[in-house]
Design an enzyme around this catalytic site. Sequence first.
Site, PDB file in Angstrom:
ATOM      1  CB  SER A   1     -17.781   0.030   2.401  1.00  0.00           C
ATOM      2  OG  SER A   1     -16.681  -0.807   2.673  1.00  0.00           O
TER       3      SER A   1
ATOM      4  CG  HIS B   1     -19.763   2.296   4.433  1.00  0.00           C
ATOM      5  ND1 HIS B   1     -18.816   3.147   3.906  1.00  0.00           N
ATOM      6  CD2 HIS B   1     -19.086   1.370   5.142  1.00  0.00           C
ATOM      7  CE1 HIS B   1     -17.611   2.727   4.259  1.00  0.00           C
ATOM      8  NE2 HIS B   1     -17.748   1.651   5.008  1.00  0.00           N
TER       9      HIS B   1
ATOM     10  CB  SER C   1     -20.239 -13.133  11.790  1.00  0.00           C
ATOM     11  OG  SER C   1     -19.543 -12.086  11.184  1.00  0.00           O
TER      12      SER C   1
ATOM     13  CB  THR D   1      -9.564  -3.853   1.371  1.00  0.00           C
ATOM     14  OG1 THR D   1      -8.472  -3.282   2.105  1.00  0.00           O
ATOM     15  CG2 THR D   1     -10.798  -3.022   1.605  1.00  0.00           C
TER      16      THR D   1
ATOM     17  NE  ARG E   1      -3.767  -2.338   1.996  1.00  0.00           N
ATOM     18  CZ  ARG E   1      -4.915  -2.453   2.624  1.00  0.00           C
ATOM     19  NH1 ARG E   1      -5.206  -1.658   3.612  1.00  0.00           N
ATOM     20  NH2 ARG E   1      -5.773  -3.366   2.260  1.00  0.00           N
TER      21      ARG E   1
ATOM     22  CB  THR F   1     -18.423   5.843  11.568  1.00  0.00           C
ATOM     23  OG1 THR F   1     -17.224   6.582  11.798  1.00  0.00           O
ATOM     24  CG2 THR F   1     -18.888   6.156  10.155  1.00  0.00           C
TER      25      THR F   1
ATOM     26  CB  THR G   1      -9.448   4.691  25.359  1.00  0.00           C
ATOM     27  OG1 THR G   1      -8.701   5.419  24.391  1.00  0.00           O
ATOM     28  CG2 THR G   1     -10.912   4.727  25.004  1.00  0.00           C
ATOM     29  CB  THR G   2      -8.186   9.979  26.294  1.00  0.00           C
ATOM     30  OG1 THR G   2      -7.090   9.703  27.162  1.00  0.00           O
ATOM     31  CG2 THR G   2      -8.556  11.448  26.408  1.00  0.00           C
TER      32      THR G   2
ATOM     33  CE  LYS H   1     -15.647   4.627   7.184  1.00  0.00           C
ATOM     34  NZ  LYS H   1     -15.739   3.182   7.321  1.00  0.00           N
TER      35      LYS H   1
HETATM   36  C1  LIG Z   1     -14.939   2.269   8.266  1.00  0.00           C
HETATM   37  C2  LIG Z   1     -15.776   1.167   8.868  1.00  0.00           C
HETATM   38  C3  LIG Z   1     -15.845   0.991  10.249  1.00  0.00           C
HETATM   39  C4  LIG Z   1     -14.952   1.741  11.178  1.00  0.00           C
HETATM   40  O1  LIG Z   1     -15.371   3.051  11.329  1.00  0.00           O
HETATM   41  P1  LIG Z   1     -14.253   4.156  11.685  1.00  0.00           P
HETATM   42  O2  LIG Z   1     -15.035   5.241  12.328  1.00  0.00           O
HETATM   43  O3  LIG Z   1     -13.610   4.543  10.403  1.00  0.00           O
HETATM   44  O4  LIG Z   1     -13.292   3.510  12.622  1.00  0.00           O
HETATM   45  C5  LIG Z   1     -16.737   0.076  10.766  1.00  0.00           C
HETATM   46  N1  LIG Z   1     -17.520  -0.665   9.954  1.00  0.00           N
HETATM   47  C6  LIG Z   1     -17.450  -0.553   8.611  1.00  0.00           C
HETATM   48  C7  LIG Z   1     -18.340  -1.393   7.780  1.00  0.00           C
HETATM   49  C8  LIG Z   1     -16.564   0.349   8.037  1.00  0.00           C
HETATM   50  O5  LIG Z   1     -16.455   0.426   6.711  1.00  0.00           O
END
Ligand SMILES: *Cc1c(COP(=O)(O)O)cnc(C)c1O
Length: 404
Positions: free
Chosen positions: A188, A216, A136, A362, A21, A244, A276-277, A247
């Site tokens: 994704s 996504h 899963s 990926t 990469r 998230t 974690t903080t 994104k």
């Molecule tokens: C990117 C992604 C995550 C992780 O989210 P981040 O906020 O980027 O750590 C979780 N699940 C899927 C399906 C993703 O594509």
Amino acid sequence: MDFDALFNAQLNQLKEDGNYRYFAELERQCGKFPRAANHAEEGVRDVTVWCSNDYLGMGQHPKVIDAMCEAVKRTGTGAGGTRNISGTNHDHLLLEAELADLHGKEAALIFTSGYVSNWASLATLGSRLKDCVILSDAGNHASMIEGIRHSRATKVIWKHNDVADLEAKLAALPAEVPKIVAFESVYSMDGDIAPIKDIVDVAEKYGAMTYLDEVHAVGLYGPRGGGVSEREGVADRITLIEGTLGKAYGVVGGYITGSVALCDFIRSFASGFIFTTALPPAVAAAARASIAHLKTSELERAKQRRQVALLRSMLDKEGIPHMHNESHIVPVMIKDPVKTRMLADYLMNEWDIYVQPINYPTVPKGTERLRFTPSPLHTDEDIKHLVTALRTLWRQCALAHAVA
Ligand SMILES: *Cc1c(COP(=O)(O)O)cnc(C)c1O
């Protein structure tokens, strides 16, 4: 021992396979998305970014920027600690209320990333629920896979988006063990969408809880950006919705939503939440502004749909093969890691178009691709330029066309 030699042996193998990469060094330019400066050996120049997950350009939205700046000036930079030890800020709780409302759930819990939210939540559920079995989807994201692995719970993989296979696997399990069906809404890499309602029907029939990753989809689907589960009217039947802030919302962070008991359970037992903080309050404030905006504004989503449709129709006209799916993700299949890399290099160097080659791990080997994500801020001219570039490269490189 020569550790570097050990490292290099494996790195060289990656390079030989075409899977090494190379990162593109970008300098995003606020107000000019999807343009960014690309810092390369030859110098610095502007490129158009075609593979961003800042799907709607919210990372430069004035409301989001203002919210972050205002909060930095009001509260400073960091959170000051873990959530338990002095790190819980007012902005965190406001964000959690915004998220619970987004998905119509009782409660929400934020994490430092979507990855951590999946990893920590699945690990906690799978390890704390006695005899738990996690079912899963075969296409699930690495963060879910790692969380399940870490939980040491029994894992059963069902065929991607295959409800009959899921049902067969649920039916084979003893009635009394706790079961979790873990899946995503928009996948994704192929851009395909899960049959959420059918999955929920089957899960309910067998008393399983549902764990849905809407990473996504949040901000992008549903009348308020609540994801595909909102669009399909099934959000209230899903036990846990994960998402998230990094994104479509254009900031950073992850979260889960669900019942008060569920969120309290994860809050109380998840190592990845506790030790974690906390996110900076300004990040929480910016994310909240972004979510609130997309709850009422359809503008960005409508424009994005238009640009996605335009790119697809222009690719069709040129016979450039792309995956037909129901989402905003346009994968152009190359099916060879070296060719994919080469095409991406040409696009960058000769056309000022940045698209990252997508390769193993990926996606499976032999399915390497270029993955385009048109945003509302890609103009018709940008799309024409991209399609012209692809048409030219397709001729030069004698790549296969789609059969009409
Ligand atoms: C990117 C992604 C995550 C992780 O989210 P981040 O906020 O980027 O750590 C979780 N699940 C899927 C399906 C993703 O594509």
